[in-house]
Scaffold this motif. Structure first.
Motif, PDB file in Angstrom:
ATOM      1  N   GLU A  93       0.830  -1.213   0.000  1.00 11.82           N
ATOM      2  CA  GLU A  93       0.000   0.000   0.000  1.00 11.82           C
ATOM      3  C   GLU A  93       0.863   1.261   0.000  1.00 11.82           C
ATOM      4  N   VAL A  94       1.899   1.281   0.832  1.00  5.92           N
ATOM      5  CA  VAL A  94       2.784   2.446   0.889  1.00  5.92           C
ATOM      6  C   VAL A  94       3.545   2.587  -0.425  1.00  5.92           C
ATOM      7  N   THR A  95       4.015   1.474  -0.993  1.00  3.11           N
ATOM      8  CA  THR A  95       4.698   1.533  -2.285  1.00  3.11           C
ATOM      9  C   THR A  95       3.791   2.147  -3.335  1.00  3.11           C
ATOM     10  N   GLN A  96       2.541   1.717  -3.366  1.00  2.78           N
ATOM     11  CA  GLN A  96       1.590   2.285  -4.329  1.00  2.78           C
ATOM     12  C   GLN A  96       1.359   3.774  -4.071  1.00  2.78           C
ATOM     13  N   ASP A  97       1.314   4.166  -2.789  1.00  2.00           N
ATOM     14  CA  ASP A  97       1.180   5.591  -2.456  1.00  2.00           C
ATOM     15  C   ASP A  97       2.379   6.390  -2.967  1.00  2.00           C
ATOM     16  N   LEU A  98       3.580   5.842  -2.793  1.00  2.00           N
ATOM     17  CA  LEU A  98       4.794   6.532  -3.241  1.00  2.00           C
ATOM     18  C   LEU A  98       4.811   6.674  -4.765  1.00  2.00           C
ATOM     19  N   ILE A  99       4.398   5.621  -5.456  1.00  2.00           N
ATOM     20  CA  ILE A  99       4.319   5.670  -6.911  1.00  2.00           C
ATOM     21  C   ILE A  99       3.265   6.689  -7.349  1.00  2.00           C
ATOM     22  N   ALA A 100       2.147   6.713  -6.645  1.00  2.00           N
ATOM     23  CA  ALA A 100       1.080   7.678  -6.967  1.00  2.00           C
ATOM     24  C   ALA A 100       1.558   9.113  -6.781  1.00  2.00           C
ATOM     25  N   ILE A 101       2.440   9.327  -5.830  1.00  2.00           N
ATOM     26  CA  ILE A 101       3.004  10.665  -5.614  1.00  2.00           C
ATOM     27  C   ILE A 101       3.792  11.097  -6.848  1.00  2.00           C
ATOM     28  N   LEU A 102       4.582  10.189  -7.410  1.00  2.00           N
ATOM     29  CA  LEU A 102       5.332  10.520  -8.629  1.00  2.00           C
ATOM     30  C   LEU A 102       4.391  10.824  -9.788  1.00  2.00           C
ATOM     31  N   GLU A 103       3.327  10.028  -9.910  1.00  2.00           N
ATOM     32  CA  GLU A 103       2.352  10.259 -10.981  1.00  2.00           C
ATOM     33  C   GLU A 103       1.683  11.624 -10.799  1.00  2.00           C
ATOM     34  N   ARG A 104       1.283  11.918  -9.578  1.00  2.00           N
ATOM     35  CA  ARG A 104       0.622  13.203  -9.314  1.00  2.00           C
ATOM     36  C   ARG A 104       1.562  14.366  -9.619  1.00  2.00           C
ATOM     37  N   GLU A 105       2.812  14.236  -9.226  1.00  2.00           N
ATOM     38  CA  GLU A 105       3.779  15.314  -9.445  1.00  2.00           C
ATOM     39  C   GLU A 105       3.930  15.618 -10.931  1.00  2.00           C
ATOM     40  N   ARG A 106       3.873  14.583 -11.773  1.00  2.00           N
ATOM     41  CA  ARG A 106       3.993  14.807 -13.220  1.00  2.00           C
ATOM     42  C   ARG A 106       2.750  15.466 -13.793  1.00  2.00           C
TER      43      ARG A 106
ATOM     44  N   TYR B 256       2.926  19.359  -6.907  1.00  2.00           N
ATOM     45  CA  TYR B 256       2.658  19.820  -5.548  1.00  2.00           C
ATOM     46  C   TYR B 256       2.992  21.301  -5.453  1.00  2.00           C
ATOM     47  N   GLY B 257       2.372  21.986  -4.521  1.00  2.00           N
ATOM     48  CA  GLY B 257       2.605  23.413  -4.337  1.00  2.00           C
ATOM     49  C   GLY B 257       3.959  23.699  -3.709  1.00  2.00           C
ATOM     50  N   ASP B 258       4.279  24.962  -3.627  1.00  2.00           N
ATOM     51  CA  ASP B 258       5.578  25.390  -3.091  1.00  2.00           C
ATOM     52  C   ASP B 258       5.832  24.875  -1.683  1.00  2.00           C
ATOM     53  N   SER B 259       4.803  24.786  -0.857  1.00  2.00           N
ATOM     54  CA  SER B 259       5.011  24.339   0.518  1.00  2.00           C
ATOM     55  C   SER B 259       5.146  22.820   0.614  1.00  2.00           C
ATOM     56  N   GLU B 260       4.763  22.109  -0.449  1.00  2.00           N
ATOM     57  CA  GLU B 260       4.777  20.641  -0.424  1.00  2.00           C
ATOM     58  C   GLU B 260       5.800  20.036  -1.381  1.00  2.00           C
ATOM     59  N   TRP B 261       6.728  20.836  -1.885  1.00  2.00           N
ATOM     60  CA  TRP B 261       7.673  20.386  -2.911  1.00  2.00           C
ATOM     61  C   TRP B 261       8.525  19.202  -2.454  1.00  2.00           C
ATOM     62  N   SER B 262       8.712  19.060  -1.139  1.00  2.00           N
ATOM     63  CA  SER B 262       9.585  17.995  -0.643  1.00  2.00           C
ATOM     64  C   SER B 262       8.941  16.607  -0.693  1.00  2.00           C
ATOM     65  N   ILE B 263       7.633  16.539  -0.830  1.00  2.00           N
ATOM     66  CA  ILE B 263       6.942  15.241  -0.819  1.00  2.00           C
ATOM     67  C   ILE B 263       7.444  14.326  -1.935  1.00  2.00           C
ATOM     68  N   PRO B 264       7.453  14.753  -3.200  1.00  2.00           N
ATOM     69  CA  PRO B 264       7.956  13.838  -4.235  1.00  2.00           C
ATOM     70  C   PRO B 264       9.449  13.532  -4.097  1.00  2.00           C
ATOM     71  N   VAL B 265      10.226  14.463  -3.556  1.00  2.00           N
ATOM     72  CA  VAL B 265      11.655  14.202  -3.355  1.00  2.00           C
ATOM     73  C   VAL B 265      11.830  13.045  -2.381  1.00  2.00           C
TER      74      VAL B 265
END
Length: 136
Positions: free
Chosen positions: A32-45, A49-58
């Motif tokens: 589940e967490v792996t899928q969440d992490l992958i979804a973060i990359l998809e969302r970022e593309r 993410y906004g300026d305050s959340e830029w660190s999430i995909p990193v």
């Protein structure tokens, strides 16, 4: 609204630069967490993410590369191809993430070189693929 994985990554704060990457100990190793992490990359593309959340995909791409989950290789490469010249630091770091997969990434990167049509405006993605190959 952030999901629980995104909230944990956001709470981790800014990524440390110039230090060895580490996993976040409170983030469980689960499908589940792996899928969440992958979804973060998809969302970022699709919708960065906004300026305050830029660190999430990193944090997400770093953790995926440390865990070397084979499901994530294609997403990391896609993110590498989409990185733009304005964020060259992201492309450099994504190339490093892909390279951590070593031989598992090699065939995927070579396939990208064989099949991807790089145009003048998309050469930055080509540079990222070559950088990842050099790091392997």
């Amino acid at each position: 609204m952030l999901n629980s994985t995104e909230s944990m990554l956001f709470a981790a704060g800014e990524p440390l630069w110039g230090f060895e990457w580490t996993e976040l100990p409170l983030l469980p190793r689960s499908a589940e967490v792996t899928q969440d992490l992958i979804a973060i990359l998809e969302r970022e593309r699709e919708n960065p993410y906004g300026d305050s959340e830029w660190s999430i995909p990193v944090h997400a791409w770093r953790i995926l590369s440390l865990r070397k989950d084979p499901q994530a290789i294609a997403e990391l490469i896609e993110s590498l191809l989409m990185a733009d010249v304005e964020n060259d630091w992201a492309q450099n770091e994504l190339a490093e993430c892909v390279a951590k997969y070593e031989e598992k990434a090699l065939s995927a990167l070579l396939e990208v070189l064989r099949t991807e049509e790089f145009h003048a405006d998309g050469l930055w993605g080509f540079v990222g693929v070559v950088d990842a190959l050099k790091m392997i």
